[in-house]
Design an enzyme around this catalytic site. Structure first.
Site, PDB file in Angstrom:
ATOM      1  N   GLY A  13       0.828  -1.213   0.000  1.00 31.25           N
ATOM      2  CA  GLY A  13       0.000   0.000   0.000  1.00 31.25           C
ATOM      3  C   GLY A  13       0.858   1.257   0.000  1.00 31.25           C
ATOM      4  N   ASP A  34       0.962  -8.801   2.036  1.00 32.91           N
ATOM      5  CA  ASP A  34      -0.180  -8.024   1.528  1.00 32.91           C
ATOM      6  C   ASP A  34      -1.086  -8.955   0.738  1.00 32.91           C
ATOM      7  OD1 ASP A  34      -1.769  -5.929   0.042  1.00 32.91           O
ATOM      8  OD2 ASP A  34      -0.303  -4.627   0.999  1.00 32.91           O
ATOM      9  N   ASN A  35      -2.398  -8.707   0.786  1.00 31.49           N
ATOM     10  CA  ASN A  35      -3.289  -9.499  -0.074  1.00 31.49           C
ATOM     11  C   ASN A  35      -3.689  -8.714  -1.324  1.00 31.49           C
ATOM     12  OD1 ASN A  35      -5.108  -7.648   0.901  1.00 31.49           O
ATOM     13  ND2 ASN A  35      -6.635  -9.134   1.576  1.00 31.49           N
ATOM     14  N   VAL A  60      -3.964 -11.229   6.035  1.00 33.46           N
ATOM     15  CA  VAL A  60      -3.598 -11.326   7.459  1.00 33.46           C
ATOM     16  C   VAL A  60      -4.804 -11.554   8.371  1.00 33.46           C
ATOM     17  CG1 VAL A  60      -1.464  -9.997   7.218  1.00 33.46           C
ATOM     18  CG2 VAL A  60      -3.556  -8.810   7.838  1.00 33.46           C
ATOM     19  N   SER A  78      -4.829  -2.587   6.154  1.00 33.61           N
ATOM     20  CA  SER A  78      -6.222  -2.186   6.362  1.00 33.61           C
ATOM     21  C   SER A  78      -6.628  -1.266   5.228  1.00 33.61           C
ATOM     22  CB  SER A  78      -6.400  -1.413   7.681  1.00 33.61           C
ATOM     23  OG  SER A  78      -7.695  -0.832   7.739  1.00 33.61           O
ATOM     24  N   GLY A 105      -0.331 -12.600  18.094  1.00 35.40           N
ATOM     25  CA  GLY A 105       0.059 -13.983  18.413  1.00 35.40           C
ATOM     26  C   GLY A 105       1.458 -14.283  17.888  1.00 35.40           C
ATOM     27  N   LYS A 108       4.073 -12.484  19.935  1.00 35.67           N
ATOM     28  CA  LYS A 108       4.271 -13.158  21.229  1.00 35.67           C
ATOM     29  C   LYS A 108       5.170 -14.386  21.049  1.00 35.67           C
ATOM     30  CE  LYS A 108       1.453 -15.238  24.877  1.00 35.67           C
ATOM     31  NZ  LYS A 108       1.134 -16.598  24.433  1.00 35.67           N
ATOM     32  N   TYR A 148     -14.514   1.346  10.152  1.00 36.24           N
ATOM     33  CA  TYR A 148     -13.079   1.672  10.200  1.00 36.24           C
ATOM     34  C   TYR A 148     -12.701   2.162  11.599  1.00 36.24           C
ATOM     35  CZ  TYR A 148      -8.658   3.931   8.793  1.00 36.24           C
ATOM     36  OH  TYR A 148      -7.336   4.314   8.665  1.00 36.24           O
TER      37      TYR A 148
END
Ligand SMILES: NC(=O)c1ccc[n+]([C@@H]2O[C@H](COP(=O)([O-])OP(=O)(O)OC[C@H]3O[C@@H](n4cnc5c(N)ncnc54)[C@H](O)[C@@H]3O)[C@@H](O)[C@H]2O)c1
Length: 330
Positions: A13, A34-35, A60, A78, A105, A108, A148
């Site tokens: 992006g 990225d998608n 993601v 986003s 996750g 972590k 958003y």
């Protein structure tokens, strides 16, 4: 010395691609994810040949796996412009909720520092001006922008919970309107909209009476602020933006002067919940990060205009983003 490894989501992006450039410049190993729902490979294709750059085409909002060590994660994936998140509201909510959960996750598991791209939209249509980080906001959760705004507010809450409960090192950057090369001309934001209209020889459209204000931060200034915050030991939200405020009406005049267009300004109805005023209070960033914007609007607009002028005729006339239909069912 072994390179630091950073995962950047939303890397294809506008902001993600500039972040890739910056971390490559700092000699990091960049893992870009990225998608491509609103991003473009064109923004990062100049990095593909580098040995310290890799690209993962992945959503993601689904489980994320990255092998090897990870030092940092920047969660920037986003949809970001009103046109985008109104068209893909569910994906917007998912990437702000499921997406951040997956990133946290992973952080972590790897012991990585994680930063989220939050937004001035967490303040909604503010009744405090300018907005300091201590302001809790004025958001309509079920208004058109709610998908958003609330996704970003949830994202902040989730990130803070991982910080306080799991002791994860997290950063929250609240980004105010940013502009620069690689923005999409037709993403509905006022700056590319005006420049695009001027370049196509169309009238410049103002929604409402043009008295609403915005403040625009040049992308290099934002990236510098992000870089400093990531390497700080501060875990609470920090505003990064340019407080130099301008009314939309005056801004249209600036674009007319910059582009030399002979077109006129036309007025249309203001969209629902369009914020009247937006201006960051950046006292905290100044004190904490010794950061403030350096690029004037005149300089930044010139650089951005030169980029838009270099686009092909097809790109200049592209009305819709071409990836929506493909992803709308996911
Ligand atoms: N540009 C601004 O002024 C601004 C202001 C405030 C906050 N932000 C935030 O910064 C981030 C980047 O914004 P931008 O202006 O670069 O927008 P952008 O649309 O150019 O970039 C967003 C990127 O995220 C990707 N993406 C979206 N959903 C995804 C998913 N589920 N999985 C993987 N990739 C996904 C898109 O394909 C795109 O490449 C966003 O999180 C946005 O909310 C931007």
């Amino acid at each position: 010395m072994e390179r630091k490894r950073i995962l950047i989501t939303g890397a294809a992006g506008f902001l993600g691609s500039h972040l890739c450039d910056r971390f490559i410049k700092e000699d990091y190993h960049v893992i870009a994810m990225d998608n491509l729902i609103t991003g473009r490979l064109k923004n990062i294709e100049h990095l593909f040949e580098l040995e310290n750059f890799e690209f993962h085409h992945h959503d993601v909002s689904k489980f994320i796996h990255v092998s090897g060590k990870l030092d940092y994660i920047l969660h920037f994936a986003s949809p970001a412009s009103p046109i985008d998140y109104l068209k893909i509201p569910i994906q917007t909510l998912k990437v702000g909720s499921l997406g951040i959960h997956h990133c946290l996750g992973l952080a972590k598991e790897k012991g990585a520092t994680l930063m989220i791209a939050s937004t001035s939209e967490v303040y909604g249509d503010p009744d405090v001006h300018p907005q300091p980080e201590t302001y809790w906001g004025h958001v309509n959760p079920i208004g058109p922008r709610g998908v958003y705004d609330e996704a970003k507010r949830f994202q902040e809450a989730m990130t803070m919970a991982y910080h306080t409960y799991h002791g994860l090192d997290t950063k929250i950057v609240r980004i105010f309107n940013t502009y620069g090369p690689r923005m999409r001309l037709n993403d509905g934001r006022v700056l590319p909209a005006f420049i695009g209209q001027a370049l196509r020889g169309e009238d410049l459209t103002i929604f409402g009476d043009g008295s609403q204000t915005r403040s625009f931060c040049y992308v290099d200034d934002l990236v510098e602020g992000i870089y400093r915050l990531l390497h700080s030991d501060y875990n609470q939200p920090v505003n990064i933006g340019n407080p130099d405020e301008i009314s939309i009406k005056d801004f249209a005049e600036e674009i007319i002067n910059l582009t030399g267009t002979t077109q006129k300004v036309v007025y249309k109805d203001l969209p629902v919940n369009d914020p009247q005023q937006r201006q960051p209070d950046i006292s905290l960033a100044k004190k904490l990060l010794n950061w403030e914007p350096k690029v004037t609007r005149a300089e930044g607009l010139k650089l951005t205009y030169n980029y838009f002028k270099s686009l092909s005729k097809e790109e200049l006339n592209e009305k819709e983003h071409y990836n929506f239909d493909k992803y709308i069912k996911s």
